[in-house]
Design an enzyme around this catalytic site. Structure first.
Site, PDB file in Angstrom:
ATOM      1  N   GLY A 242       0.833  -1.202   0.000  1.00  0.00           N
ATOM      2  CA  GLY A 242       0.000   0.000   0.000  1.00  0.00           C
ATOM      3  C   GLY A 242       0.867   1.250   0.000  1.00  0.00           C
TER       4      GLY A 242
ATOM      5  N   ARG B  76      13.127  10.936  -2.543  1.00  0.00           N
ATOM      6  CA  ARG B  76      13.845  12.178  -2.866  1.00  0.00           C
ATOM      7  C   ARG B  76      15.124  12.307  -2.027  1.00  0.00           C
ATOM      8  NH1 ARG B  76      13.845  16.989  -0.237  1.00  0.00           N
ATOM      9  NH2 ARG B  76      14.211  18.890  -1.440  1.00  0.00           N
ATOM     10  N   ALA B  77      14.985  12.074  -0.714  1.00  0.00           N
ATOM     11  CA  ALA B  77      16.147  12.212   0.174  1.00  0.00           C
ATOM     12  C   ALA B  77      17.213  11.174  -0.181  1.00  0.00           C
ATOM     13  CB  ALA B  77      15.712  12.058   1.625  1.00  0.00           C
TER      14      ALA B  77
ATOM     15  N   ARG C  31       1.059  -4.933  -4.982  1.00  0.00           N
ATOM     16  CA  ARG C  31       1.222  -6.103  -4.109  1.00  0.00           C
ATOM     17  C   ARG C  31       1.574  -7.240  -5.062  1.00  0.00           C
ATOM     18  NH1 ARG C  31      -0.611  -4.225   0.770  1.00  0.00           N
ATOM     19  NH2 ARG C  31      -2.328  -2.726   0.709  1.00  0.00           N
TER      20      ARG C  31
ATOM     21  N   ASP D 127       4.957  -4.337   6.465  1.00  0.00           N
ATOM     22  CA  ASP D 127       5.312  -5.663   6.940  1.00  0.00           C
ATOM     23  C   ASP D 127       5.570  -6.668   5.801  1.00  0.00           C
ATOM     24  OD1 ASP D 127       5.697  -7.464   8.984  1.00  0.00           O
ATOM     25  OD2 ASP D 127       3.638  -8.212   8.844  1.00  0.00           O
TER      26      ASP D 127
ATOM     27  N   SER E  44       6.093  -6.145   2.596  1.00  0.00           N
ATOM     28  CA  SER E  44       7.174  -5.733   1.690  1.00  0.00           C
ATOM     29  C   SER E  44       8.536  -5.994   2.317  1.00  0.00           C
ATOM     30  CB  SER E  44       7.045  -4.246   1.369  1.00  0.00           C
ATOM     31  OG  SER E  44       5.753  -3.987   0.898  1.00  0.00           O
TER      32      SER E  44
ATOM     33  N   ILE F 290       0.779   3.401   6.221  1.00  0.00           N
ATOM     34  CA  ILE F 290      -0.115   4.247   7.030  1.00  0.00           C
ATOM     35  C   ILE F 290      -0.556   3.528   8.305  1.00  0.00           C
ATOM     36  CG2 ILE F 290      -0.967   5.587   5.051  1.00  0.00           C
ATOM     37  CD1 ILE F 290      -3.634   3.919   5.353  1.00  0.00           C
ATOM     38  N   ASP F 291      -0.413   2.204   8.329  1.00  0.00           N
ATOM     39  CA  ASP F 291      -0.928   1.421   9.468  1.00  0.00           C
ATOM     40  C   ASP F 291      -0.103   1.542  10.749  1.00  0.00           C
ATOM     41  OD1 ASP F 291      -2.942   0.486   7.869  1.00  0.00           O
ATOM     42  OD2 ASP F 291      -1.947  -1.402   7.372  1.00  0.00           O
TER      43      ASP F 291
ATOM     44  N   MET G 271      -9.214   2.862   7.800  1.00  0.00           N
ATOM     45  CA  MET G 271      -8.372   1.759   7.325  1.00  0.00           C
ATOM     46  C   MET G 271      -7.633   1.050   8.451  1.00  0.00           C
ATOM     47  SD  MET G 271      -6.643   2.463   3.695  1.00  0.00           S
ATOM     48  CE  MET G 271      -7.451   1.741   2.280  1.00  0.00           C
TER      49      MET G 271
ATOM     50  N   ALA H 276     -14.288  10.508  19.723  1.00  0.00           N
ATOM     51  CA  ALA H 276     -15.326   9.463  19.612  1.00  0.00           C
ATOM     52  C   ALA H 276     -15.706   8.909  20.988  1.00  0.00           C
ATOM     53  CB  ALA H 276     -14.817   8.339  18.723  1.00  0.00           C
TER      54      ALA H 276
ATOM     55  N   LYS I 184     -26.972  13.737  25.807  1.00  0.00           N
ATOM     56  CA  LYS I 184     -26.143  13.817  24.596  1.00  0.00           C
ATOM     57  C   LYS I 184     -27.046  13.724  23.373  1.00  0.00           C
ATOM     58  CE  LYS I 184     -21.912  12.022  22.595  1.00  0.00           C
ATOM     59  NZ  LYS I 184     -21.509  13.382  22.218  1.00  0.00           N
TER      60      LYS I 184
HETATM   61  O1  F6P Z   1      -1.507  -1.450   4.497  1.00  0.00           O
HETATM   62  C1  F6P Z   1      -2.135  -0.267   4.257  1.00  0.00           C
HETATM   63  C2  F6P Z   1      -3.599  -0.455   3.994  1.00  0.00           C
HETATM   64  O2  F6P Z   1      -4.140   0.778   3.586  1.00  0.00           O
HETATM   65  C3  F6P Z   1      -4.415  -1.027   5.132  1.00  0.00           C
HETATM   66  O3  F6P Z   1      -4.790  -0.091   6.110  1.00  0.00           O
HETATM   67  C4  F6P Z   1      -5.586  -1.596   4.402  1.00  0.00           C
HETATM   68  O4  F6P Z   1      -6.175  -2.614   5.154  1.00  0.00           O
HETATM   69  C5  F6P Z   1      -4.973  -2.116   3.131  1.00  0.00           C
HETATM   70  O5  F6P Z   1      -3.790  -1.374   2.933  1.00  0.00           O
HETATM   71  C6  F6P Z   1      -5.843  -2.007   1.902  1.00  0.00           C
HETATM   72  O6  F6P Z   1      -5.155  -2.541   0.825  1.00  0.00           O
HETATM   73  P1  F6P Z   1      -5.606  -2.392  -0.690  1.00  0.00           P
HETATM   74  O7  F6P Z   1      -5.377  -0.982  -1.118  1.00  0.00           O
HETATM   75  O8  F6P Z   1      -4.743  -3.345  -1.428  1.00  0.00           O
HETATM   76  O9  F6P Z   1      -7.059  -2.721  -0.749  1.00  0.00           O
END
Ligand code: F6P
Length: 331
Positions: free
Chosen positions: A11, A21-22, A72, A103, A105, A126-127, A169, A186, A216
């Site tokens: 992803g 770039r760096a 992927r 992870d 990759s 991003i995870d 996500m 939340a 509320k």
């Molecule tokens: O690993 C990053 C991520 O955005 C996860 O948060 C999400 O579960 C997954 O990739 C989604 O993958 P794809 O874009 O292949 O559907």
């Protein structure tokens, strides 16, 4: 002249371009050639490469996504695929392969390192689910994107006195959901790390009823993709309580956008450091951020790290939630 290959895999994550770039600029400064590999391991297996110069990375620091493209690559899960990739690395005459990714990759990188490829990993996902490091490129931007979206959803949810269920996500990791829940204010959050009893719709519905009784007028529940069922939860809340409820799945929105300063900084430092450790002659390392500093770890060791107890922080959310507060302070 030494030659480094670089690819982004899995992803994409905002800040990957800043890392490329760096890395490229540090290489140019030190007279090292850089080969960009397109679409991650897929491009390595098909020889889809290009030479990267200082100019190739101009005007990229602020761009989301990855200029090298990503994919992927199921073939890399096979022994044949890994052997072929290692062979192409040698044919290309590379002295190191920098892998920017999460992870899966980096695990691909680990496999290649066992076949004689000199791997330097840069955590980019991003995870933020790589336990070896306290930061992975893209997390801050993703959370800020999520938080902005939640602020907007909150406006309309408040006006309609509804319950909003927002899914973010994170298939295997609840970090984005937890941070969005904390920073978006939340009432509760469902995470893949929590068990069925903890991720319980009845508990959430009970809490909503109690909070409404206290005055509320709207509700916000966060759900991580891996915990799932946001549409079902919204439907159940409506069915049981009669409260108008809407589910919003933010999805890939969170993977895009211009990287925040935090992401640009981490990415630039990590990209630079990848070249530094290459020049020191170190092999098979992952760049990590630990104790407010950039360092590295052996790739085998890095990927063997176990996840910590960060999810215990959900308890904090519970104590900050309206259930424990006076009605005047929560409206
Ligand atoms: O690993 C990053 C991520 O955005 C996860 O948060 C999400 O579960 C997954 O990739 C989604 O993958 P794809 O874009 O292949 O559907």
């Amino acid at each position: 002249q030494k030659k480094i290959g670089v690819l982004t895999s899995g992803g994409d994550a905002p800040g990957m371009n800043a890392a490329i770039r760096a890395l490229v600029r540090t290489c140019v400064y030190n007279n090292i050639k850089v080969t960009g590999i397109k679409r991650g391991y897929e491009g390595l297996l098909t020889g889809d490469i290009l030479e990267l110069t200082a100019r190739s990375v101009s005007d990229t620091i602020h761009r989301g996504g990855t200029i090298l493209l990503t994919a992927r690559c199921p073939e890399m899960l096979t022994q044949e695929g890994q052997e072929k990739a290692a062979q192409i690395y040698k044919i290309l005459g590379l002295d190191a392969l920098v892998v920017i990714g999460g992870d899966g990759s980096l695990t691909g990188g680990l496999m290649l390192s066992r076949l004689g490829v000199n791997i330097i990993g840069i955590p980019g996902t991003i995870d933020m689910d790589l336990p070896c490091t306290e930061y992975t490129i893209g997390f801050d931007t993703a959370v800020n994107t999520g938080m902005d979206a939640i602020n907007k959803i909150r406006d309309t949810s408040t006006s309609h006195e509804r319950c909003s269920v927002v899914e973010v996500m994170g298939r295997n990791a609840g970090n984005i959901a937890l941070w969005c829940a904390m920073t978006g204010g939340a009432e509760d959050v469902l995470l893949p790390e929590m068990n069925k009893e903890e991720n319980n719709n009845d508990t959430i519905i009970k809490q909503i009823i109690e909070n409404r009784a206290k005055g509320k007028t709207h509700n916000l529940i966060l759900v991580a993709e891996g915990a799932g069922g946001s549409a079902e939860l919204a439907a159940e809340i409506k069915k049981v309580t009669g409260i108008e409820s809407r589910a919003t799945v933010l999805g890939h929105l969170q993977r895009g956008g211009s990287p925040t300063a935090v992401d640009r900084m981490h990415a630039s430092m990590m990209g630079h450091m990848a070249v530094e450790i290459f020049m020191q002659g170190l092999q098979n390392k992952v760049i990590i951020f630990k104790n407010s500093d950039y360092t590295y770890m052996d790739i085998e060791e890095a990927l063997a790290c176990k996840r910590g107890e960060q999810m215990k922080r959900t308890k904090i959310l519970a104590t900050l939630g309206p259930a424990s507060n006076d009605v005047e302070t929560i409206k």
